[in-house]
Design a protein around this motif. Structure first.
Motif, PDB file in Angstrom:
ATOM      1  N   LEU A 218     -15.849  -3.813   6.719  1.00 42.12           N
ATOM      2  CA  LEU A 218     -17.002  -4.444   7.377  1.00 42.12           C
ATOM      3  C   LEU A 218     -16.544  -5.522   8.355  1.00 42.12           C
ATOM      4  N   TRP A 219     -15.560  -6.333   7.937  1.00 44.05           N
ATOM      5  CA  TRP A 219     -15.077  -7.405   8.818  1.00 44.05           C
ATOM      6  C   TRP A 219     -14.368  -6.827  10.048  1.00 44.05           C
ATOM      7  N   ASN A 220     -13.647  -5.718   9.869  1.00 45.12           N
ATOM      8  CA  ASN A 220     -13.000  -5.069  11.012  1.00 45.12           C
ATOM      9  C   ASN A 220     -14.035  -4.546  12.004  1.00 45.12           C
ATOM     10  N   LYS A 221     -15.135  -4.006  11.495  1.00 38.19           N
ATOM     11  CA  LYS A 221     -16.186  -3.522  12.388  1.00 38.19           C
ATOM     12  C   LYS A 221     -16.837  -4.679  13.140  1.00 38.19           C
ATOM     13  N   ILE A 222     -17.034  -5.802  12.436  1.00 38.04           N
ATOM     14  CA  ILE A 222     -17.629  -6.974  13.094  1.00 38.04           C
ATOM     15  C   ILE A 222     -16.720  -7.484  14.203  1.00 38.04           C
ATOM     16  N   THR A 223     -15.424  -7.594  13.912  1.00 35.49           N
ATOM     17  CA  THR A 223     -14.491  -8.098  14.929  1.00 35.49           C
ATOM     18  C   THR A 223     -14.374  -7.135  16.104  1.00 35.49           C
ATOM     19  N   MET A 224     -14.429  -5.843  15.857  1.00 32.00           N
ATOM     20  CA  MET A 224     -14.361  -4.884  16.963  1.00 32.00           C
ATOM     21  C   MET A 224     -15.610  -4.960  17.828  1.00 32.00           C
ATOM     22  N   ASN A 225     -16.773  -5.123  17.196  1.00 32.40           N
ATOM     23  CA  ASN A 225     -18.005  -5.284  17.972  1.00 32.40           C
ATOM     24  C   ASN A 225     -17.966  -6.557  18.804  1.00 32.40           C
ATOM     25  N   LEU A 226     -17.461  -7.645  18.204  1.00 28.62           N
ATOM     26  CA  LEU A 226     -17.318  -8.890  18.955  1.00 28.62           C
ATOM     27  C   LEU A 226     -16.333  -8.729  20.103  1.00 28.62           C
ATOM     28  N   HIS A 227     -15.253  -7.997  19.855  1.00 28.09           N
ATOM     29  CA  HIS A 227     -14.258  -7.767  20.909  1.00 28.09           C
ATOM     30  C   HIS A 227     -14.882  -7.044  22.107  1.00 28.09           C
ATOM     31  N   HIS A 228     -15.646  -5.988  21.844  1.00 29.68           N
ATOM     32  CA  HIS A 228     -16.277  -5.240  22.938  1.00 29.68           C
ATOM     33  C   HIS A 228     -17.318  -6.091  23.664  1.00 29.68           C
ATOM     34  N   GLU A 229     -18.058  -6.886  22.909  1.00 25.55           N
ATOM     35  CA  GLU A 229     -19.094  -7.717  23.544  1.00 25.55           C
ATOM     36  C   GLU A 229     -18.481  -8.826  24.391  1.00 25.55           C
ATOM     37  N   PHE A 230     -17.474  -9.503  23.868  1.00 26.13           N
ATOM     38  CA  PHE A 230     -16.811 -10.554  24.643  1.00 26.13           C
ATOM     39  C   PHE A 230     -16.106  -9.971  25.866  1.00 26.13           C
ATOM     40  N   LYS A 231     -15.550  -8.776  25.714  1.00 27.86           N
ATOM     41  CA  LYS A 231     -14.874  -8.132  26.845  1.00 27.86           C
ATOM     42  C   LYS A 231     -15.869  -7.808  27.949  1.00 27.86           C
ATOM     43  N   THR A 232     -17.096  -7.424  27.562  1.00 32.59           N
ATOM     44  CA  THR A 232     -18.140  -7.148  28.553  1.00 32.59           C
ATOM     45  C   THR A 232     -18.569  -8.428  29.253  1.00 32.59           C
ATOM     46  N   LEU A 233     -18.700  -9.520  28.496  1.00 31.23           N
ATOM     47  CA  LEU A 233     -19.137 -10.781  29.089  1.00 31.23           C
ATOM     48  C   LEU A 233     -18.079 -11.377  30.010  1.00 31.23           C
TER      49      LEU A 233
ATOM     50  N   ILE B  39     -12.625 -14.541  19.313  1.00 28.15           N
ATOM     51  CA  ILE B  39     -12.928 -14.058  17.958  1.00 28.15           C
ATOM     52  C   ILE B  39     -12.387 -15.028  16.913  1.00 28.15           C
ATOM     53  N   ALA B  40     -11.203 -15.581  17.162  1.00 26.70           N
ATOM     54  CA  ALA B  40     -10.652 -16.583  16.249  1.00 26.70           C
ATOM     55  C   ALA B  40     -11.515 -17.834  16.219  1.00 26.70           C
ATOM     56  N   LEU B  41     -12.049 -18.231  17.378  1.00 26.72           N
ATOM     57  CA  LEU B  41     -12.959 -19.380  17.431  1.00 26.72           C
ATOM     58  C   LEU B  41     -14.226 -19.099  16.633  1.00 26.72           C
ATOM     59  N   PHE B  42     -14.795 -17.909  16.805  1.00 24.05           N
ATOM     60  CA  PHE B  42     -15.980 -17.514  16.050  1.00 24.05           C
ATOM     61  C   PHE B  42     -15.706 -17.521  14.547  1.00 24.05           C
ATOM     62  N   THR B  43     -14.555 -16.993  14.143  1.00 26.72           N
ATOM     63  CA  THR B  43     -14.215 -16.915  12.723  1.00 26.72           C
ATOM     64  C   THR B  43     -14.040 -18.304  12.124  1.00 26.72           C
ATOM     65  N   LEU B  44     -13.370 -19.201  12.854  1.00 24.28           N
ATOM     66  CA  LEU B  44     -13.152 -20.566  12.357  1.00 24.28           C
ATOM     67  C   LEU B  44     -14.483 -21.282  12.117  1.00 24.28           C
ATOM     68  N   ILE B  45     -15.390 -21.210  13.078  1.00 27.17           N
ATOM     69  CA  ILE B  45     -16.683 -21.888  12.936  1.00 27.17           C
ATOM     70  C   ILE B  45     -17.505 -21.234  11.829  1.00 27.17           C
ATOM     71  N   LEU B  46     -17.465 -19.900  11.751  1.00 27.71           N
ATOM     72  CA  LEU B  46     -18.245 -19.192  10.735  1.00 27.71           C
ATOM     73  C   LEU B  46     -17.779 -19.567   9.331  1.00 27.71           C
ATOM     74  N   PHE B  47     -16.468 -19.609   9.099  1.00 34.50           N
ATOM     75  CA  PHE B  47     -15.936 -19.978   7.783  1.00 34.50           C
ATOM     76  C   PHE B  47     -16.373 -21.386   7.399  1.00 34.50           C
ATOM     77  N   ASN B  48     -16.253 -22.312   8.331  1.00 26.97           N
ATOM     78  CA  ASN B  48     -16.587 -23.701   8.015  1.00 26.97           C
ATOM     79  C   ASN B  48     -18.079 -23.906   7.833  1.00 26.97           C
ATOM     80  N   ASN B  49     -18.894 -23.177   8.583  1.00 28.37           N
ATOM     81  CA  ASN B  49     -20.343 -23.267   8.394  1.00 28.37           C
ATOM     82  C   ASN B  49     -20.745 -22.772   7.010  1.00 28.37           C
ATOM     83  N   PHE B  50     -20.146 -21.676   6.581  1.00 29.38           N
ATOM     84  CA  PHE B  50     -20.487 -21.130   5.270  1.00 29.38           C
ATOM     85  C   PHE B  50     -19.927 -21.980   4.133  1.00 29.38           C
ATOM     86  N   LEU B  51     -18.722 -22.500   4.312  1.00 32.12           N
ATOM     87  CA  LEU B  51     -18.143 -23.344   3.264  1.00 32.12           C
ATOM     88  C   LEU B  51     -18.962 -24.605   3.053  1.00 32.12           C
TER      89      LEU B  51
END
Length: 225
Positions: A46-61, A75-87
């Motif tokens: 699931l996490w691999n699918k999320i990162t791949m979707n983010l990769h394609h979306e950021f590449k388009t933007l 993607i690393a920036l998104f992951t860092l903020i997401l982890f800290n928000n949930f923690l």
């Protein structure tokens, strides 16, 4: 006794004069190495699918003018903020994203690097960006001032948006939780249900705010290319 409501966000826990609250920022790193030595589970897939979707979306933007590999940084920036928000939703864990110390540290270097790169490599494009197309000549000086100010405050708005959203939900959960000891059983049940609903809302806010932060950073980078 808590003298100030905002003191719940103070990094007060320390040992040997070392602030241990900020250690919560690195707890997400403990979950990463397992993907290198365990068989891929449903969570990893699931996490691999999320990162791949983010990769394609950021590449388009970023568009075709962007540099290769820049999406992985976002993607690393998104992951860092997401982890800290949930923690920060767990009890007794310091919410590092509720402090401008962290959010400005993330937003300011990104914005500054975009500005330096744009003005050094695409100076004419950066000057043209200060005056939107179709602006009347009499309004051009005002538009330059407005665009310059809006450009300068971008890292501040990025940092304050994330910080304010994290603080707002946690403050509401704290205020409702402090009133629970004085309520009858029926009101206590309603309070617990409302707290659960707010916790679900805060989980959605944690995802949305990390996504918004990463997408806005991507859009700011695409403007300098």
């Amino acid at each position: 006794m808590m003298t100030n409501l905002f003191s719940i966000f103070d990094p007060s826990t320390n040992l040997f004069n070392l602030s241990l609250n900020w250690m919560a920022t690195f707890l997400g790193l403990m979950l990463i190495p397992s993907s290198f030595w365990l068989m891929p589970s449903r969570h990893h897939i699931l996490w691999n699918k999320i990162t791949m979707n983010l990769h394609h979306e950021f590449k388009t933007l970023i568009s075709t003018n962007g540099h290769n590999g820049s999406t992985f940084l976002l993607i690393a920036l998104f992951t860092l903020i997401l982890f800290n928000n949930f923690l920060g939703l767990y009890p007794y864990i310091f919410t590092s994203t509720s402090h401008l110390t962290l959010t400005l540290t993330l937003a300011l270097p990104f914005w500054l690097s975009f500005m330096i790169f744009g003005w050094m490599n695409h100076t004419q494009h950066m000057f043209a960006h200060l005056v939107p197309q179709g602006t009347p000549p009499i309004l051009m000086p005002f538009m330059v001032c407005i665009e310059t100010i809006s450009n300068i405050i971008r890292p501040i708005t990025l940092a304050v948006r994330l910080t304010a959203n994290m603080i707002a939900g946690h403050l509401l959960l704290t205020l409702l939780g402090n009133t629970g000891s004085n309520l009858p059983l029926f009101m206590m049940t309603i309070l617990i249900l409302s707290q659960l609903a707010l916790l679900m809302l805060e989980s959605a806010v944690a995802i949305i705010q990390s996504y918004v932060f990463a997408v806005l950073t991507t859009l700011y980078s695409s403007e300098v290319n």
